[in-house]
Design a protein around this motif. Structure first.
Motif, PDB file in Angstrom:
ATOM      1  N   GLU A  58       0.705  -1.327   0.104  1.00 31.08           N
ATOM      2  CA  GLU A  58      -0.032   0.068   0.083  1.00 31.08           C
ATOM      3  C   GLU A  58       0.998   1.374  -0.066  1.00 31.08           C
ATOM      4  OE1 GLU A  58      -2.671   0.104   3.497  1.00 31.08           O
ATOM      5  OE2 GLU A  58      -1.752  -1.712   4.124  1.00 31.08           O
ATOM      6  N   VAL A  59       0.174   2.218  -0.629  1.00 29.35           N
ATOM      7  CA  VAL A  59       1.025   3.506  -0.747  1.00 29.35           C
ATOM      8  C   VAL A  59       0.351   4.631   0.112  1.00 29.35           C
ATOM      9  CG1 VAL A  59       1.670   5.103  -2.702  1.00 29.35           C
ATOM     10  CG2 VAL A  59       1.737   2.685  -3.262  1.00 29.35           C
ATOM     11  N   GLY A  60       1.270   5.803   0.355  1.00 34.51           N
ATOM     12  CA  GLY A  60       0.670   6.774   1.169  1.00 34.51           C
ATOM     13  C   GLY A  60       1.271   7.878   0.153  1.00 34.51           C
ATOM     14  N   SER A  61       0.359   8.816  -0.298  1.00 37.66           N
ATOM     15  CA  SER A  61       0.969   9.922  -1.266  1.00 37.66           C
ATOM     16  C   SER A  61      -0.236  10.882  -1.212  1.00 37.66           C
ATOM     17  CB  SER A  61       0.971   9.500  -2.447  1.00 37.66           C
ATOM     18  OG  SER A  61       1.509  10.466  -3.375  1.00 37.66           O
ATOM     19  N   GLU A  62       0.388  12.211  -1.251  1.00 44.26           N
ATOM     20  CA  GLU A  62      -0.567  13.430  -1.642  1.00 44.26           C
ATOM     21  C   GLU A  62      -0.175  13.947  -2.817  1.00 44.26           C
ATOM     22  OE1 GLU A  62       0.944  16.289   1.838  1.00 44.26           O
ATOM     23  OE2 GLU A  62       0.147  17.238  -0.011  1.00 44.26           O
ATOM     24  N   THR A  63       0.554  13.439  -3.630  1.00 41.27           N
ATOM     25  CA  THR A  63       0.950  13.945  -5.118  1.00 41.27           C
ATOM     26  C   THR A  63      -0.086  13.136  -6.027  1.00 41.27           C
ATOM     27  OG1 THR A  63       3.232  14.132  -4.116  1.00 41.27           O
ATOM     28  CG2 THR A  63       2.804  14.355  -6.589  1.00 41.27           C
ATOM     29  N   VAL A  64      -1.067  13.989  -6.591  1.00 36.63           N
ATOM     30  CA  VAL A  64      -1.879  13.290  -7.231  1.00 36.63           C
ATOM     31  C   VAL A  64      -1.609  13.130  -8.816  1.00 36.63           C
ATOM     32  CG1 VAL A  64      -4.439  13.232  -8.063  1.00 36.63           C
ATOM     33  CG2 VAL A  64      -4.027  13.425  -5.662  1.00 36.63           C
ATOM     34  N   ILE A  65      -1.306  12.208  -9.472  1.00 36.29           N
ATOM     35  CA  ILE A  65      -1.190  12.058 -10.847  1.00 36.29           C
ATOM     36  C   ILE A  65      -2.414  11.754 -11.405  1.00 36.29           C
ATOM     37  CG2 ILE A  65      -0.187  10.911 -12.789  1.00 36.29           C
ATOM     38  CD1 ILE A  65       2.603  11.361 -10.961  1.00 36.29           C
ATOM     39  N   ASP A  66      -3.144  10.788 -11.044  1.00 37.09           N
ATOM     40  CA  ASP A  66      -4.545  10.400 -11.219  1.00 37.09           C
ATOM     41  C   ASP A  66      -5.474  10.299 -10.175  1.00 37.09           C
ATOM     42  OD1 ASP A  66      -5.461   8.639 -13.940  1.00 37.09           O
ATOM     43  OD2 ASP A  66      -6.554   8.300 -12.142  1.00 37.09           O
ATOM     44  N   LYS A  67      -6.890  10.930 -10.178  1.00 34.75           N
ATOM     45  CA  LYS A  67      -7.761  10.922  -9.143  1.00 34.75           C
ATOM     46  C   LYS A  67      -8.360   9.581  -8.963  1.00 34.75           C
ATOM     47  CE  LYS A  67      -9.543  14.155 -11.358  1.00 34.75           C
ATOM     48  NZ  LYS A  67     -10.679  15.250 -11.481  1.00 34.75           N
ATOM     49  N   SER A  68      -8.172   8.686  -9.776  1.00 28.75           N
ATOM     50  CA  SER A  68      -8.772   7.371  -9.633  1.00 28.75           C
ATOM     51  C   SER A  68      -7.786   6.171  -9.675  1.00 28.75           C
ATOM     52  CB  SER A  68      -9.766   7.019 -10.828  1.00 28.75           C
ATOM     53  OG  SER A  68     -10.531   5.782 -10.641  1.00 28.75           O
ATOM     54  N   LYS A  69      -6.668   6.049 -10.456  1.00 28.38           N
ATOM     55  CA  LYS A  69      -5.960   4.918 -10.541  1.00 28.38           C
ATOM     56  C   LYS A  69      -4.892   4.877  -9.500  1.00 28.38           C
ATOM     57  CE  LYS A  69      -3.143   2.850 -14.002  1.00 28.38           C
ATOM     58  NZ  LYS A  69      -2.854   1.468 -13.486  1.00 28.38           N
ATOM     59  N   SER A  70      -4.850   4.126  -8.602  1.00 25.08           N
ATOM     60  CA  SER A  70      -3.766   4.282  -7.562  1.00 25.08           C
ATOM     61  C   SER A  70      -2.266   4.124  -7.908  1.00 25.08           C
ATOM     62  CB  SER A  70      -4.163   3.246  -6.397  1.00 25.08           C
ATOM     63  OG  SER A  70      -3.912   1.902  -7.094  1.00 25.08           O
ATOM     64  N   ILE A  71      -1.506   4.536  -7.324  1.00 25.46           N
ATOM     65  CA  ILE A  71       0.048   4.507  -7.550  1.00 25.46           C
ATOM     66  C   ILE A  71       0.226   2.984  -7.266  1.00 25.46           C
ATOM     67  CG2 ILE A  71       2.272   5.064  -6.650  1.00 25.46           C
ATOM     68  CD1 ILE A  71       1.240   7.860  -6.000  1.00 25.46           C
ATOM     69  N   LYS A  72      -0.223   2.350  -6.099  1.00 29.07           N
ATOM     70  CA  LYS A  72      -0.171   0.960  -6.133  1.00 29.07           C
ATOM     71  C   LYS A  72      -0.421   0.097  -7.356  1.00 29.07           C
ATOM     72  CE  LYS A  72      -1.678  -3.504  -4.879  1.00 29.07           C
ATOM     73  NZ  LYS A  72      -2.171  -3.859  -3.640  1.00 29.07           N
ATOM     74  N   THR A  73      -1.351   0.453  -8.213  1.00 27.04           N
ATOM     75  CA  THR A  73      -1.467  -0.334  -9.621  1.00 27.04           C
ATOM     76  C   THR A  73      -0.326  -0.359 -10.333  1.00 27.04           C
ATOM     77  OG1 THR A  73      -2.916   1.371 -10.609  1.00 27.04           O
ATOM     78  CG2 THR A  73      -3.839  -0.146  -9.245  1.00 27.04           C
ATOM     79  N   PHE A  74       0.357   1.225 -10.404  1.00 27.29           N
ATOM     80  CA  PHE A  74       1.672   1.292 -11.168  1.00 27.29           C
ATOM     81  C   PHE A  74       2.715   0.159 -10.626  1.00 27.29           C
ATOM     82  CE2 PHE A  74      -0.525   4.971 -12.154  1.00 27.29           C
ATOM     83  CZ  PHE A  74      -0.123   5.330 -13.629  1.00 27.29           C
ATOM     84  N   LEU A  75       2.735  -0.118  -9.410  1.00 29.23           N
ATOM     85  CA  LEU A  75       3.754  -0.682  -8.732  1.00 29.23           C
ATOM     86  C   LEU A  75       3.497  -2.371  -9.176  1.00 29.23           C
ATOM     87  CD1 LEU A  75       4.307   1.026  -5.295  1.00 29.23           C
ATOM     88  CD2 LEU A  75       5.607   1.106  -7.288  1.00 29.23           C
ATOM     89  N   MET A  76       2.273  -2.574  -9.230  1.00 28.39           N
ATOM     90  CA  MET A  76       1.866  -3.990  -9.588  1.00 28.39           C
ATOM     91  C   MET A  76       2.734  -4.536 -10.643  1.00 28.39           C
ATOM     92  SD  MET A  76       0.084  -5.308  -7.303  1.00 28.39           S
ATOM     93  CE  MET A  76      -0.055  -6.819  -8.176  1.00 28.39           C
ATOM     94  N   GLN A  77       3.041  -3.575 -11.789  1.00 25.48           N
ATOM     95  CA  GLN A  77       4.203  -4.072 -12.662  1.00 25.48           C
ATOM     96  C   GLN A  77       5.337  -5.018 -12.365  1.00 25.48           C
ATOM     97  OE1 GLN A  77       4.479  -0.804 -15.962  1.00 25.48           O
ATOM     98  NE2 GLN A  77       4.190   0.315 -14.065  1.00 25.48           N
ATOM     99  N   ILE A  78       5.639  -4.526 -11.083  1.00 25.29           N
ATOM    100  CA  ILE A  78       6.873  -5.257 -10.453  1.00 25.29           C
ATOM    101  C   ILE A  78       6.543  -6.693 -10.138  1.00 25.29           C
ATOM    102  CG2 ILE A  78       8.624  -5.408  -8.636  1.00 25.29           C
ATOM    103  CD1 ILE A  78       8.040  -2.274  -8.346  1.00 25.29           C
TER     104      ILE A  78
END
Lengths: 465, 465
Positions: free
Chosen positions: B79-99
Motif C-alpha cells: 500500500e502507498v501513502g501519497s498526496e501527489t495526485v497524478i491520477d484521481k482514480s487509478k492508485s499508485i499501487k497499481t503502477f507498482l503492480m508491474q513489478i
C-alpha cells in the motif's frame, strides 16, 4: 483476538433526485431498450448543486449514529473510500470529523482509501483488521463509501449514479467476515482512470474495462476457491454460496459476471454443475481465455443455463444498483444493502460472497457469514432502519433536460471557488446535509436541513407529501 | 497472533538533483539565513521532468526487494501513502503492480491512503494491522511513501522536497510497534489543502498550519501519555523515550515541537523535569493554550532549556529532512531513516516515539521498540543497505535559476498529455526508473536505467565519477 468481526449496522443515502433511464434513452436518441435492457438499468440518481460526496457522507454517518443510537465517542476509527476528488490532499474523513469534534472525540484513526470503485472495500478490510489487531482500543470502527459517478455526454453517461453508505464495524457482528476465504487480483491497466485533473469526468475504455472486470473475476474466483479448498479440504463451488454480490457499474455486467462464474465452475469440473449446463457449455470448453471473453455465443449460453441460479442467488442484490445507478465505491455495498432489504432475517446462517472491482485495477472476492444478531445490530433492524423502499419511493424524477442542465452546472462548479449555492433543500429529507457555499479560499460550507430525521423513516414525511 | 510486528527493512530514494538553500536565499532576494536558519534547512531535492512519484516508488520498491533479496511472490500486501495526485482514480499501487505481475503475483491487497503528509502512516498502520489480523496469509507487507512537494513562487517554495521510502512489514521485526501506546488527533481545518485541481501547488496558510501542528502535537501527546499510564500504571515523560521523530516540513518546526513537548512535561508536572527547566518555564505556566502558541518568549525559553535534550533525542533524526526538504508522506520516515543511518546497532533496546502530521488534519503519536534483529533484517544491515551518506554525496547541485526553470517546465507538464520527456537519465543512478512518455490517452511510460544497482551502493559509481 476479537471474534466474528464484521458489519454491525449499515445506513445508505442517495440523492432524492433521479432520472428514468427510459426517458433518458428517448432524450439521447438511443435505440429503445439500450439503457434499460442493454445496460439493464432502471433509473439513475444524481447530485444537484446542493449535494456532493461530502454532504452525502455527513448525512449517512449522522443518520447511522442517530438511528442505531451509537454514541459518537464510541467511534475509534473512521475511514472513507471514494474516487470523487474534491480536494487532492484534505481527506473526506477530516470533513466528517466535524460530527465527532462536537462531542470532544478527536482520537479517531483512519483516512481515505483510493483506487476507483475499490476504495470502500480497502477501507472495510482496514477497519476489520484494526478490530482484530493489537492496536484496537475496544471502540467501533466506521467505514464510509461515498461517490458521485458522472460521465461526459456520450455512451457512458447513463452509467452514472450517486450514494453514500456508512457501515459500523465491530466484533460479534451479524455480518461477520470469513477472512480466510479471500482472493485478490491487482494489475496495472488503463481501463478507466481520471488523469484530466480539472475535469470530474473519467477517461473510459468501456470494452477494455468489461474484459478487465471479467478477467479479474476469474482470477479472484480461482484464488478464492484455492484458499477455501486449502483451508476446508474440499472443493468450493457456487452451491457453497447462498448469494453472490457484485460491484455493479450496470446490471448487464452483473448478469454476465454470474454466468461467467457458472462457466468457471463448469471448466473447473465442479460436482455441483448439472448435466444441462455441461451439455450447453461443452462446445466452449476448448476456447482459450481470450476467446472466451470475446465469444458472444458463450455469453448467451452461459447466461441461459445460469438464469435460475441468477434469480435465486443474485437478483435479490440488484434493486438499488438498478434504481440508483453506479455508485462507484458504494456500488457493491448498495447491492449488499439490497439483499439485506429484500431478505433481512432470512439471511441468518447464510454465506454471502462479494466481488469488489476498481479499475486500474484492484479486485477482491471475499466471504461473509450472516447471523440474526442482537438488537439494534440485528438483520431485521438493519433492514428497518435503512428503509430502502421508503427512500426509493420518495424520490423526485427529473426530466432528462433538467438532468442535462444540472450536469452542465456541475461541470462549471467542479473545482470552482467563490460561489454560493441556491441553498434550495426543498427536495431533501429532514436531516440531510447540503452545500451552501464555497468561499474565495475554496473552503466549503454545509448546513443540515432541520427536522427530525426519524420522521423520514416512513419515506412520506421526507418531502412533505 | 503474530508477535513483534513492525518494520523489517527500509529503503529510501530521493532525486539526485537538488538546490542549496543558501543559494536559493540569495537568488530569491531573501534576507541571509532566512531559509538556512529561519527554516533550518540546508538543501532541497526536486524531481526533474524525468522523475515523479511513480518512478520514485518503482525505484524504491525494486531496490528494497533486490537488496534484501525478498522474493516478489512473498509480498501479500502493498500500500502507498501519497498526496501527489497524478491520477484521481487509478492508485499508485497499481503502477507498482508491474513489478509483481512479472513474477505472476497479483494476489496483493492494499491501495493508496490519502490525507496530506499522513497517508504513509495510515498505510503503515493498515499493514501492521493486516499482519496481526485473521486475514494475514503469512506473507510480507510493503508500505511505500512517495511524494514530490512543490510550491508556487513565494515564501513556501523553499519548503519543498521529494522522496520515496519503502518499508517491509512482518512479524519478529527489529523495529516493532508498541501498538497500545498511541494517541491520535483528527480535526476539520483548512491549514494546507489542494482544492485547485489543475495545479500541483497547494493552498497554504503557513501560520495556521504551524499552530495546528503544535496543537495536534499537544493533543496526541496527552492521549499518548494517558494510554501509556493506563496500560503501565506509571507516568510517561520524555525520559521514557530515547528518540523522538517528527514529521518535518522544515527543521525549525521540529525544534519548536520538541521544545513544546518539554513545555508539556513541565505543565504536566512530570518528575523528569529538572529545576532549571521549572525556573525558566515557570513564568509561562499561567498562559492559556492560545496564548502559549503565540508567545515568542515561551518559544525561546523552551527551546533554550530543551537544547541538550534536543541534541540527544532529536538531532540524530534531522539529517535527511534538512538535506532533502519536506517529503510529505515520506518526511517522518526520512527522519526515522536518518536515525537508523546515524545510530544503527546502537538503537537496539531503544524506544523511539514518532509524531505524524497531515494537514486538514490527521495526526498520531506512536511508539516503536527496536532490536538488532537477524540479517538481512537487522538494524546494522538496514543502515548499510540504505547507504544514506553515499546517496547524499553523489547528488548534483543545480543553480537556483535551473531549479526555477525546472519548476516552470513541471507546471506546464502537470496534468498534461501527449509529450515525450528528454529521457535524459545521465544524472540518475543505475537501477533508477524514469518517465519517458505520456501518450495522447494520458498513459504513462517508464524505463529503468540499465546497470547493476548494487554497483551504486558506495555512491560513487552511481553517476560515473
Amino acid at each position: 483476538m476479537a471474534k466474528n468481526v464484521g458489519i454491525l449496522a449499515t445506513e445508505i443515502y442517495f440523492p432524492p433526485t433521479c432520472v428514468q433511464q427510459e426517458a433518458l434513452e428517448a432524450h439521447d436518441g438511443a435505440s429503445k431498450g439500450k439503457y434499460t435492457i442493454g445496460l439493464g438499468q432502471d433509473c439513475m440518481a444524481f447530485c444537484t448543486e446542493v449535494e456532493d460526496v461530502i454532504s452525502m457522507s455527513l448525512t449517512a454517518v449522522t443518520s447511522l449514529l442517530e438511528k442505531y443510537k451509537v454514541d459518537p465517542k464510541q467511534i475509534g476509527r473512521l475511514e472513507v473510500g471514494s474516487e470523487t476528488v474534491i480536494d487532492k490532499s484534505k481527506s473526506i474523513k477530516t470533513f466528517l470529523m466535524q460530527i465527532f469534534e462536537k462531542y470532544g472525540n478527536t482520537d479517531i484513526e483512519g483516512v481515505d482509501s483510493t483506487n476507483a470503485c475499490y476504495g470502500g472495500t480497502a477501507a472495510l478490510f482496514n477497519c476489520v483488521n484494526w478490530v482484530e489487531s493489537s492496536s484496537w482500543d475496544g471502540r467501533y470502527g466506521l467505514v464510509v463509501c461515498t461517490d458521485s459517478a458522472v460521465y461526459a455526454e456520450g455512451p457512458a453517461r447513463p452509467t452514472g449514479g450517486a450514494a453514500a453508505i456508512a457501515m459500523l464495524i465491530g466484533p460479534d457482528a451479524p455480518i461477520a467476515f470469513e477472512s480466510k476465504f479471500r482472493g485478490s487480483h491487482m494489475s496495472h491497466v488503463y481501463d478507466f482512470y481520471k488523469p484530466d485533473l480539472a475535469s470530474e469526468y473519467p477517461v473510459v475504455d468501456g470494452k477494455l474495462s468489461q474484459t478487465c472486470y471479467l478477467m479479474a473475476l476469474d482470477t479472484c474466483y480461482k484464488y478464492f476457491c484455492h484458499k477455501y479448498e486449502k483451508s476446508e479440504g474440499k472443493q468450493f463451488s457456487l452451491s457453497d454460496a447462498d448469494y453472490i454480490v457484485f460491484h455493479s457499474p450496470y446490471n448487464k455486467l452483473v448478469q454476465k459476471s454470474f454466468a461467467r462464474l457458472v462457466f468457471n465452475d463448469f471448466t473447473r469440473n465442479a460436482s455441483s454443475v448439472d448435466d444441462i449446463t455441461k451439455e450447453k457449455l461443452g462446445p466452449f470448453s476448448t476456447l482459450t481465455g481470450d476467446e472466451s471473453y470475446q465469444s458472444r455465443d458463450l455469453e448467451k449460453a452461459s447466461q441461459q443455463v445460469s438464469k435460475a441460479l441468477y434469480d435465486a442467488k443474485v437478483r435479490p442484490t440488484t434493486l438499488i444498483p438498478k434504481q440508483v445507478g453506479n455508485m462507484y465505491t458504494a456500488s457493491l455495498y448498495a447491492a449488499f444493502v439490497s439483499l439485506l432489504h429484500n431478505k433481512n432475517s432470512e439471511l441468518a446462517g447464510k454465506r454471502v460472497i462479494l466481488f469488489s472491482y476498481g479499475s486500474g485495477l484492484t479486485s477482491t472476492m471475499f466471504s461473509l457469514r450472516l447471523h440474526e444478531g442482537q438488537h439494534p445490530f440485528s438483520l431485521s433492524n438493519i433492514a428497518t432502519v435503512m428503509n430502502v423502499a421508503g427512500k426509493l419511493k420518495s424520490r423526485h424524477e427529473f426530466p432528462p433536460e433538467k438532468f442535462v442542465e444540472t450536469m452542465k452546472l456541475m461541470e462549471h462548479r467542479y473545482g470552482a471557488k467563490d460561489f454560493v449555492t441556491s441553498k434550495d433543500c426543498s427536495l431533501l429529507s429532514p436531516g440531510t446535509y447540503y452545500l451552501t457555499e464555497v468561499d474565495s479560499m475554496y473552503r466549503r460550507f454545509y448546513a443540515k436541513k432541520e427536522g427530525d430525521c426519524s420522521a423520514c423513516e416512513n419515506g412520506t414525511v421526507a418531502n412533505g407529501h
